[in-house]
Design a protein around this motif. Sequence first.
Motif, mmCIF file in Angstrom:
data_model
loop_
_atom_site.group_PDB
_atom_site.id
_atom_site.type_symbol
_atom_site.label_atom_id
_atom_site.label_comp_id
_atom_site.label_asym_id
_atom_site.label_seq_id
_atom_site.Cartn_x
_atom_site.Cartn_y
_atom_site.Cartn_z
ATOM 1 N N ALA A 139 81.251 -0.358 13.307
ATOM 2 C CA ALA A 139 81.085 -0.899 11.951
ATOM 3 C C ALA A 139 79.778 -1.675 11.833
ATOM 4 C CB ALA A 139 82.273 -1.792 11.607
ATOM 5 N N LEU A 140 79.403 -2.370 12.912
ATOM 6 C CA LEU A 140 78.158 -3.130 12.921
ATOM 7 C C LEU A 140 76.955 -2.209 12.754
ATOM 8 C CD1 LEU A 140 76.935 -5.988 13.351
ATOM 9 C CD2 LEU A 140 76.789 -5.430 15.793
ATOM 10 N N GLN A 143 76.790 -0.833 9.289
ATOM 11 C CA GLN A 143 76.313 -1.891 8.403
ATOM 12 C C GLN A 143 74.787 -1.941 8.401
ATOM 13 O OE1 GLN A 143 78.408 -3.816 6.592
ATOM 14 N NE2 GLN A 143 76.752 -4.916 5.583
ATOM 15 N N PHE A 147 75.059 0.280 4.919
ATOM 16 C CA PHE A 147 75.667 -0.613 3.944
ATOM 17 C C PHE A 147 74.790 -1.811 3.586
ATOM 18 C CE2 PHE A 147 79.239 1.796 5.605
ATOM 19 C CZ PHE A 147 79.981 2.050 4.460
ATOM 20 N N ASP A 148 73.972 -2.293 4.542
ATOM 21 C CA ASP A 148 73.081 -3.421 4.247
ATOM 22 C C ASP A 148 72.086 -3.098 3.141
ATOM 23 O OD1 ASP A 148 74.026 -5.474 5.755
ATOM 24 O OD2 ASP A 148 72.681 -5.147 7.460
ATOM 25 N N PHE A 154 80.178 -6.806 5.068
ATOM 26 C CA PHE A 154 80.667 -6.202 6.311
ATOM 27 C C PHE A 154 82.135 -5.814 6.221
ATOM 28 C CE2 PHE A 154 82.412 -6.646 10.673
ATOM 29 C CZ PHE A 154 81.680 -5.637 11.281
ATOM 30 N N TYR A 155 82.947 -6.597 5.524
ATOM 31 C CA TYR A 155 84.379 -6.279 5.488
ATOM 32 C C TYR A 155 84.642 -4.962 4.767
ATOM 33 C CZ TYR A 155 84.840 -7.892 0.614
ATOM 34 O OH TYR A 155 84.734 -8.039 -0.754
ATOM 35 N N THR A 157 82.559 -2.382 4.946
ATOM 36 C CA THR A 157 82.195 -1.396 5.966
ATOM 37 C C THR A 157 83.368 -1.142 6.898
ATOM 38 O OG1 THR A 157 79.926 -2.246 5.916
ATOM 39 C CG2 THR A 157 80.526 -0.837 7.771
ATOM 40 N N THR A 161 85.623 2.368 7.256
ATOM 41 C CA THR A 161 85.692 3.025 8.568
ATOM 42 C C THR A 161 87.134 3.233 9.011
ATOM 43 O OG1 THR A 161 83.606 1.981 9.212
ATOM 44 C CG2 THR A 161 84.950 2.903 10.967
ATOM 45 N N ASN A 387 84.213 -10.713 14.141
ATOM 46 C CA ASN A 387 82.846 -10.780 13.630
ATOM 47 C C ASN A 387 82.443 -12.222 13.328
ATOM 48 O OD1 ASN A 387 80.368 -9.595 12.491
ATOM 49 N ND2 ASN A 387 81.186 -10.325 10.538
#
Length: 481
Positions: A139-140, A143, A147-148, A154-155, A157, A161, A387
């Motif tokens: 997910a990181l 992101q 997504f960034d 982040f949540y 993303t 997933t 996170n």
Amino acid sequence: MSPILVLSIIVGYFLVLLAISYFTSGNNDNATFFTANRQSPWYLVAFGMVGASLSGVTFISVPGEVGNTNWTYLQFVMGNMVGYAVIALVLIPLFYRLNLISIYEYLKDRFGIKSYLTGASFFLVSQTIGASFRLFLAALVLQLAFFDVFGIPFYITVLVTIILIWLYTFRGGIKTIVWTDTLQTTFLLLAVVISIFVIVNHMGLKATEVFSVVSKSELSTIFDLNWRSDRNFFKTFLAGIFITIAMNGLDQNVMQKNLTCKNKSDAQKNIFWFSITFFLSTLLFLALGVLLYKYAVDQQVLLPERSDEVYPFLALNEFGTIAGIVFLLGIVAAAFSSADSALTALTTSFCVDILDLQKSKKDQKKTRMLVHIGFTIIMFLVIIIFNAINDTSVVSAVFKVAGFTYGPLLGLFAFGLLNKRSVKDRFVPLVCILSPILSFILDSNSVEWFFGYQFGFEILLVNAAITFLGLLLISRGSIKN
């Protein structure tokens, strides 16, 4: 990389997984979901298990961790090989002889219902935390890569997933996982090989020079003989053996796949071939780590402070579009391969061990699906919490947590296999709860109490030993044959 390209890769990959799920879940009953009707080809299980075992932890953390601890991780993997031999020769015959769906059913037969529920509960906690850590990495990366750009938090993303994973696992269960793991292992290994090729090409190295560059690097140091170090060879090697037995042989996630093989012999062949492939794959990831740091030095690239971000940063920003695409396919494959099997195993264990679903008069399929949804939500929440508090390499965090949560499982099975004494079943939960607490106290104070000694992965052994001793104290003579 273009966000549209990233999105296209993710959507395309997910559609392939969904297609596999559709074709492998025709007989959509609980037997298919839990055991794949014990018809899986052993070679398919062996190859697919490589991707699940490597996961996002190896794919991202191991290359990045080379900058912190060199190749000392290989000491741990050497121990893994011995652990896999124990699994193949001791545990596989036991589980096939008892014809188990959940391996924790052994504890019920050996000790009693409370021991059984305690073992299953520790697995549920351990697997939820471990799988969430691994999925956090994927997910990181998503992101950072996609997504960034759109300012998506982040949540979201994580939610997207984990929903994708749920969609292709909720029908076919372990039967689907065996096939999707094979695809995902292929993408994962291709990703690391192509990444190495791209780095070598960027650095202008000849193929014959790569081995020399890696082997002569200070980062390729394997052995640490400092007894105070948490990476000392002897304790890391031993920890590798017993963590493998605990996190693989006593883990429903891994063993559920082995138990889908047709017979004991096929399952043993699966373990041996898988372990060899796993070792060689780890060497590739460690070599990749050396090349990543050499590239950064040669090109004067400022790397992120967190080692987990080194490989993603370089792959997405320095190595070009093709390398970026390959990296994304690899990390998505690694994440999905780890998380999908974990979600299936958690559902299986909770349904079989906690709910005793096979004997329930309720709608078993509906109950199974509700449990599947429940664990999906729990994993989402754990990732968000992790996170918020994470400040260390995920590869270290996963195994550190495992030392505390898998220790009681290792102690329980070891006690059951190594002697014939019975125990006072009602006290087993207390022993298994106190063991991690005492282990944590020892770990937190080891530097002061033991002349500078630091526990590493071997805290698992301490935890298991305390559990074993506790069971011995509440034992009461041999069981009847």
